[in-house]
Design a protein around this motif. Structure first.
Motif, PDB file in Angstrom:
ATOM      1  N   LEU A   1      60.146 -31.845  14.735  1.00  0.00           N
ATOM      2  CA  LEU A   1      60.482 -30.419  14.629  1.00  0.00           C
ATOM      3  C   LEU A   1      59.632 -29.733  13.563  1.00  0.00           C
ATOM      4  O   LEU A   1      59.181 -28.590  13.752  1.00  0.00           O
ATOM      5  CB  LEU A   1      61.965 -30.250  14.322  1.00  0.00           C
ATOM      6  N   ASP A   2      59.382 -30.421  12.451  1.00  0.00           N
ATOM      7  CA  ASP A   2      58.536 -29.852  11.401  1.00  0.00           C
ATOM      8  C   ASP A   2      57.103 -29.657  11.903  1.00  0.00           C
ATOM      9  O   ASP A   2      56.451 -28.662  11.568  1.00  0.00           O
ATOM     10  CB  ASP A   2      58.543 -30.745  10.163  1.00  0.00           C
ATOM     11  N   LEU A   3      56.613 -30.607  12.685  1.00  0.00           N
ATOM     12  CA  LEU A   3      55.272 -30.459  13.270  1.00  0.00           C
ATOM     13  C   LEU A   3      55.238 -29.293  14.255  1.00  0.00           C
ATOM     14  O   LEU A   3      54.241 -28.571  14.326  1.00  0.00           O
ATOM     15  CB  LEU A   3      54.843 -31.748  13.981  1.00  0.00           C
ATOM     16  N   LYS A   4      56.297 -29.122  15.012  1.00  0.00           N
ATOM     17  CA  LYS A   4      56.371 -27.999  15.958  1.00  0.00           C
ATOM     18  C   LYS A   4      56.267 -26.664  15.226  1.00  0.00           C
ATOM     19  O   LYS A   4      55.656 -25.725  15.721  1.00  0.00           O
ATOM     20  CB  LYS A   4      57.667 -28.061  16.762  1.00  0.00           C
ATOM     21  N   GLU A   5      56.873 -26.587  14.030  1.00  0.00           N
ATOM     22  CA  GLU A   5      56.774 -25.366  13.228  1.00  0.00           C
ATOM     23  C   GLU A   5      55.336 -25.095  12.792  1.00  0.00           C
ATOM     24  O   GLU A   5      54.959 -23.949  12.601  1.00  0.00           O
ATOM     25  CB  GLU A   5      57.683 -25.465  12.005  1.00  0.00           C
ATOM     26  N   LEU A   6      54.547 -26.161  12.666  1.00  0.00           N
ATOM     27  CA  LEU A   6      53.135 -26.002  12.297  1.00  0.00           C
ATOM     28  C   LEU A   6      52.250 -25.687  13.505  1.00  0.00           C
ATOM     29  O   LEU A   6      51.052 -25.465  13.348  1.00  0.00           O
ATOM     30  CB  LEU A   6      52.631 -27.269  11.609  1.00  0.00           C
ATOM     31  N   GLY A   7      52.821 -25.727  14.707  1.00  0.00           N
ATOM     32  CA  GLY A   7      52.063 -25.407  15.903  1.00  0.00           C
ATOM     33  C   GLY A   7      51.806 -26.576  16.831  1.00  0.00           C
ATOM     34  O   GLY A   7      51.101 -26.441  17.832  1.00  0.00           O
ATOM     35  N   PHE A   8      52.336 -27.737  16.524  1.00  0.00           N
ATOM     36  CA  PHE A   8      52.172 -28.914  17.381  1.00  0.00           C
ATOM     37  C   PHE A   8      52.887 -28.680  18.704  1.00  0.00           C
ATOM     38  O   PHE A   8      54.035 -28.264  18.730  1.00  0.00           O
ATOM     39  CB  PHE A   8      52.742 -30.144  16.670  1.00  0.00           C
ATOM     40  N   GLU A   9      52.202 -28.930  19.809  1.00  0.00           N
ATOM     41  CA  GLU A   9      52.774 -28.687  21.124  1.00  0.00           C
ATOM     42  C   GLU A   9      53.071 -29.974  21.887  1.00  0.00           C
ATOM     43  O   GLU A   9      53.489 -29.929  23.033  1.00  0.00           O
ATOM     44  CB  GLU A   9      51.836 -27.805  21.950  1.00  0.00           C
ATOM     45  N   GLY A  10      52.863 -31.120  21.234  1.00  0.00           N
ATOM     46  CA  GLY A  10      53.085 -32.399  21.892  1.00  0.00           C
ATOM     47  C   GLY A  10      54.547 -32.786  21.918  1.00  0.00           C
ATOM     48  O   GLY A  10      55.422 -32.113  21.371  1.00  0.00           O
ATOM     49  N   SER A  11      54.816 -33.914  22.544  1.00  0.00           N
ATOM     50  CA  SER A  11      56.188 -34.377  22.719  1.00  0.00           C
ATOM     51  C   SER A  11      56.615 -35.260  21.542  1.00  0.00           C
ATOM     52  O   SER A  11      55.799 -35.725  20.748  1.00  0.00           O
ATOM     53  CB  SER A  11      56.307 -35.170  24.017  1.00  0.00           C
ATOM     54  N   TYR A  12      57.909 -35.504  21.496  1.00  0.00           N
ATOM     55  CA  TYR A  12      58.486 -36.403  20.505  1.00  0.00           C
ATOM     56  C   TYR A  12      57.914 -37.813  20.680  1.00  0.00           C
ATOM     57  O   TYR A  12      57.679 -38.522  19.691  1.00  0.00           O
ATOM     58  CB  TYR A  12      60.008 -36.429  20.633  1.00  0.00           C
ATOM     59  N   ASP A  13      57.679 -38.215  21.924  1.00  0.00           N
ATOM     60  CA  ASP A  13      57.160 -39.557  22.199  1.00  0.00           C
ATOM     61  C   ASP A  13      55.816 -39.798  21.520  1.00  0.00           C
ATOM     62  O   ASP A  13      55.534 -40.899  21.057  1.00  0.00           O
ATOM     63  CB  ASP A  13      57.026 -39.792  23.705  1.00  0.00           C
ATOM     64  N   ARG A  14      54.977 -38.787  21.470  1.00  0.00           N
ATOM     65  CA  ARG A  14      53.679 -38.920  20.797  1.00  0.00           C
ATOM     66  C   ARG A  14      53.873 -39.150  19.311  1.00  0.00           C
ATOM     67  O   ARG A  14      53.174 -39.936  18.691  1.00  0.00           O
ATOM     68  CB  ARG A  14      52.817 -37.670  21.000  1.00  0.00           C
ATOM     69  N   VAL A  15      54.827 -38.442  18.718  1.00  0.00           N
ATOM     70  CA  VAL A  15      55.112 -38.598  17.293  1.00  0.00           C
ATOM     71  C   VAL A  15      55.667 -39.996  17.036  1.00  0.00           C
ATOM     72  O   VAL A  15      55.256 -40.673  16.084  1.00  0.00           O
ATOM     73  CB  VAL A  15      56.096 -37.514  16.802  1.00  0.00           C
ATOM     74  N   ALA A  16      56.566 -40.458  17.881  1.00  0.00           N
ATOM     75  CA  ALA A  16      57.147 -41.792  17.716  1.00  0.00           C
ATOM     76  C   ALA A  16      56.081 -42.878  17.880  1.00  0.00           C
ATOM     77  O   ALA A  16      56.059 -43.848  17.116  1.00  0.00           O
ATOM     78  CB  ALA A  16      58.276 -41.989  18.721  1.00  0.00           C
ATOM     79  N   ALA A  17      55.199 -42.709  18.852  1.00  0.00           N
ATOM     80  CA  ALA A  17      54.127 -43.692  19.057  1.00  0.00           C
ATOM     81  C   ALA A  17      53.181 -43.709  17.857  1.00  0.00           C
ATOM     82  O   ALA A  17      52.744 -44.777  17.406  1.00  0.00           O
ATOM     83  CB  ALA A  17      53.353 -43.367  20.335  1.00  0.00           C
ATOM     84  N   PHE A  18      52.874 -42.537  17.333  1.00  0.00           N
ATOM     85  CA  PHE A  18      52.017 -42.453  16.153  1.00  0.00           C
ATOM     86  C   PHE A  18      52.679 -43.155  14.973  1.00  0.00           C
ATOM     87  O   PHE A  18      52.032 -43.905  14.235  1.00  0.00           O
ATOM     88  CB  PHE A  18      51.729 -40.989  15.799  1.00  0.00           C
ATOM     89  N   ALA A  19      53.983 -42.920  14.786  1.00  0.00           N
ATOM     90  CA  ALA A  19      54.715 -43.536  13.676  1.00  0.00           C
ATOM     91  C   ALA A  19      54.759 -45.059  13.817  1.00  0.00           C
ATOM     92  O   ALA A  19      54.602 -45.783  12.827  1.00  0.00           O
ATOM     93  CB  ALA A  19      56.129 -42.977  13.606  1.00  0.00           C
ATOM     94  N   ARG A  20      54.958 -45.546  15.042  1.00  0.00           N
ATOM     95  CA  ARG A  20      54.949 -46.998  15.260  1.00  0.00           C
ATOM     96  C   ARG A  20      53.597 -47.596  14.896  1.00  0.00           C
ATOM     97  O   ARG A  20      53.522 -48.615  14.207  1.00  0.00           O
ATOM     98  CB  ARG A  20      55.277 -47.327  16.725  1.00  0.00           C
ATOM     99  N   GLN A  21      52.528 -46.959  15.359  1.00  0.00           N
ATOM    100  CA  GLN A  21      51.186 -47.465  15.072  1.00  0.00           C
ATOM    101  C   GLN A  21      50.887 -47.378  13.577  1.00  0.00           C
ATOM    102  O   GLN A  21      50.275 -48.277  13.004  1.00  0.00           O
ATOM    103  CB  GLN A  21      50.137 -46.689  15.873  1.00  0.00           C
ATOM    104  N   TRP A  22      51.326 -46.304  12.936  1.00  0.00           N
ATOM    105  CA  TRP A  22      51.123 -46.139  11.506  1.00  0.00           C
ATOM    106  C   TRP A  22      51.814 -47.262  10.741  1.00  0.00           C
ATOM    107  O   TRP A  22      51.249 -47.834   9.814  1.00  0.00           O
ATOM    108  CB  TRP A  22      51.674 -44.775  11.065  1.00  0.00           C
ATOM    109  N   LYS A  23      53.027 -47.603  11.153  1.00  0.00           N
ATOM    110  CA  LYS A  23      53.784 -48.665  10.487  1.00  0.00           C
ATOM    111  C   LYS A  23      53.091 -50.017  10.654  1.00  0.00           C
ATOM    112  O   LYS A  23      53.002 -50.800   9.707  1.00  0.00           O
ATOM    113  CB  LYS A  23      55.203 -48.728  11.053  1.00  0.00           C
ATOM    114  N   VAL A  24      52.571 -50.289  11.853  1.00  0.00           N
ATOM    115  CA  VAL A  24      51.834 -51.534  12.093  1.00  0.00           C
ATOM    116  C   VAL A  24      50.588 -51.585  11.218  1.00  0.00           C
ATOM    117  O   VAL A  24      50.286 -52.621  10.610  1.00  0.00           O
ATOM    118  CB  VAL A  24      51.461 -51.665  13.591  1.00  0.00           C
TER     119      VAL A  24
END
Length: 126
Positions: A87-110
């Motif tokens: 939701l915070d990214l959406k406020e900055l203008g991000f138009e992608g889905s939650y799934d993209r954010v979750a996938a990014f977070a998973r990869q970041w954690k790895v």
């Protein structure tokens, strides 16, 4: 670049129909050396370079990485959820889905785990 269908035609004409290399090259409009190279190779299909595609999250990757690093240092109860980060990214203008954010977070954690593990291996071997 030769495609799989053309490679099949070359092999069929040469192996089954006994068409000479020169004739195959003339019919297809390619070099005789190219025909020879593909017949000699054990390749069943040509290898192509991996596609580099851009994602909607690439523009916000630095910001999101910073947030994830900040959140990782907090107590578990005080961390923002991935939904809130989305939701915070959406406020900055991000138009992608939650799934993209979750996938990014998973990869970041790895990546973070791999970085810590490789650093501990370097210090342990000294």
């Amino acid at each position: 670049m030769i495609d799989v269908a053309l490679l099949g035609i070359i092999r069929r004409w040469h192996i089954r129909d006994q068409v000479p290399l020169r004739e195959i090259a003339r019919r297809l409009g390619i070099s005789r050396n190219t025909v020879r190279r593909y017949l000699r190779s054990e390749m069943t299909e040509p290898a192509y370079a991996e596609r580099q595609t851009t994602s909607a999250i690439d523009k916000y990757a630095f910001q999101l990485s910073g947030w994830l690093k900040t959140e990782a240092g907090k107590n578990r109860k005080h961390r923002r959820s991935l939904k809130q980060l989305h939701l915070d990214l959406k406020e900055l203008g991000f138009e992608g889905s939650y799934d993209r954010v979750a996938a990014f977070a998973r990869q970041w954690k790895v990546d973070q785990t791999d970085r810590v593990n490789s650093a501990s291996k370097r210090t342990a071997s000294k």
